[in-house]
Design an enzyme around this catalytic site. Structure first.
Site, PDB file in Angstrom:
ATOM      1  N   ASP A  10       1.165  -1.217  -0.254  1.00  0.00           N
ATOM      2  CA  ASP A  10      -0.046  -0.006   0.326  1.00  0.00           C
ATOM      3  C   ASP A  10       1.396   1.647   0.170  1.00  0.00           C
ATOM      4  O   ASP A  10       2.259   1.049   0.073  1.00  0.00           O
ATOM      5  CB  ASP A  10      -0.678  -0.299   0.958  1.00  0.00           C
ATOM      6  CG  ASP A  10      -1.922   1.245   1.465  1.00  0.00           C
ATOM      7  OD1 ASP A  10      -2.166   1.203   0.170  1.00  0.00           O
ATOM      8  OD2 ASP A  10      -1.698   2.111   2.317  1.00  0.00           O
ATOM      9  N   CYS A  73      -4.665  -1.833  -1.827  1.00  0.00           N
ATOM     10  CA  CYS A  73      -4.653   0.144  -1.990  1.00  0.00           C
ATOM     11  C   CYS A  73      -5.908  -0.133  -3.283  1.00  0.00           C
ATOM     12  O   CYS A  73      -5.204  -0.202  -4.212  1.00  0.00           O
ATOM     13  CB  CYS A  73      -3.132   0.727  -2.169  1.00  0.00           C
ATOM     14  SG  CYS A  73      -3.124   1.913  -2.487  1.00  0.00           S
ATOM     15  N   CYS A 184     -10.951   3.411   1.191  1.00  0.00           N
ATOM     16  CA  CYS A 184      -9.366   3.467   1.276  1.00  0.00           C
ATOM     17  C   CYS A 184      -9.480   2.380   2.169  1.00  0.00           C
ATOM     18  O   CYS A 184      -9.970   2.690   3.290  1.00  0.00           O
ATOM     19  CB  CYS A 184      -9.135   4.706   0.988  1.00  0.00           C
ATOM     20  SG  CYS A 184      -7.443   5.641   1.772  1.00  0.00           S
TER      21      CYS A 184
HETATM   22  N1  DGL Z   1      -4.827   3.347   1.434  1.00  0.00           N
HETATM   23  C1  DGL Z   1      -4.850   3.383  -0.269  1.00  0.00           C
HETATM   24  C2  DGL Z   1      -6.401   3.786  -0.971  1.00  0.00           C
HETATM   25  O1  DGL Z   1      -6.629   1.618  -0.356  1.00  0.00           O
HETATM   26  C3  DGL Z   1      -4.059   5.319  -0.493  1.00  0.00           C
HETATM   27  C4  DGL Z   1      -4.177   5.640   0.144  1.00  0.00           C
HETATM   28  C5  DGL Z   1      -3.521   7.319  -0.296  1.00  0.00           C
HETATM   29  O2  DGL Z   1      -2.004   6.951  -0.014  1.00  0.00           O
HETATM   30  O3  DGL Z   1      -3.842   8.488  -0.397  1.00  0.00           O
HETATM   31  O4  DGL Z   1      -6.881   3.949  -1.989  1.00  0.00           O
END
Ligand code: DGL
Length: 263
Positions: A10, A73, A184
């Site tokens: 991630d 992610c 997210c």
């Molecule tokens: N954790 C990530 C997601 O699921 C991204 C968060 C980020 O770095 O903006 O979208």
């Protein structure tokens, strides 16, 4: 090969919310986790940049012997999963996307809110997801700039985090949303705070458990399930290793040493 580890990554600590689901479902699997904390947040980066980072991290995890990859992610999946699948056609690769399908099936008010990064909400993959599964419901999207940084800092219940969330969630409730998608992987860590801000009747949906189930079935199909004992978890960060180490207990993960990511 089945005893080899699973590589998970991630932009930061968010994917640990997915890793804990994988560990609960597949306790015999050894796990590798990369937090690209030196480049967080992905949500405000270009798809080209995220593809380049995902490629490097995938190469690193494969170099460490990974038998499968999990893009824990939503933002990296939208930008890079197609590219990685093309590069590694034989490799089991699990991506993730906001839970639009289950939310559209579950809503009674017919109004669903999606909290996610700007990158995810702007992606062609997300537009296709709405076209496919949300034609009968009203979907209101809400980018949450700044929230990932609060979570990276371990500020899960801080006044600023509460204030940010309230500002995004209240309008969604006023519009009649009865289902909120946590689109997210960082956001499941602020679920307790979110619960304080929305009535009991509002469903909060995320996809960590579904991703772990999907991973399990991919490993089963290919005869790649480990039979234990697991080697535990190895963690790397491309950012501040000490800071990430300090945040881990707040994310309900027992202490594991964080190593510096060399890519
Ligand atoms: N954790 C990530 C997601 O699921 C991204 C968060 C980020 O770095 O903006 O979208």
């Amino acid at each position: 090969m089945s005893q080899a580890p699973i590589g998970v990554f991630d932009s930061g600590v968010g994917g640990l919310s997915v890793l804990r689901e994988i560990r609960a479902r597949l306790p015999d699997e050894s796990l590798l986790y990369v937090a690209d904390s030196g480049h967080v947040p992905y949500g405000e980066k270009t798809p080209e940049f995220i593809r380049e980072r995902s490629q490097r991290i995938a190469e690193f995890l494969l170099g460490e012997g990974a038998k499968a990859l999990v893009l824990a992610c939503n933002t990296a999946t939208a930008a890079a999963v197609a590219d990685l699948r093309e590069r590694y056609p034989e490799l089991p690769i699990v991506g993730m996307e906001p839970a639009v399908k289950p939310a559209a099936a579950a809503t009674r008010s017919g109004v669903v809110g999606v909290l996610a990064t700007t990158g995810t909400l702007k992606s062609a993959k997300f537009a296709a997801l709405l076209d496919r599964f949300a034609s009968d419901v009203r979907v209101i999207t809400q980018p949450c700039p700044g929230l990932v940084e609060q979570i990276e800092a371990g500020e899960l219940e801080a006044p600023r985090t509460r204030e940010l969330l309230r500002g995004w969630v209240e309008p969604l409730l006023e519009e009649g949303c009865d289902t909120l998608i946590l689109g997210c992987t960082h956001y499941p860590f602020i679920k307790p705070l979110l619960r304080e801000l929305v009535p009991e009747s509002i469903s909060l949906v995320d996809t960590g458990a579904a991703v772990a189930r999907h991973l399990q079935s991919l490993l089963d199909q290919r005869g790649l399930r480990a039979s234990g004992p697991a080697q535990g978890i190895r963690l790397w960060s491309s950012g501040d290793v000490v800071a990430m180490q300090a945040v881990l207990p707040k994310l309900l993960l027992e202490l594991a040493a964080v190593e510096a990511l060399p890519v």
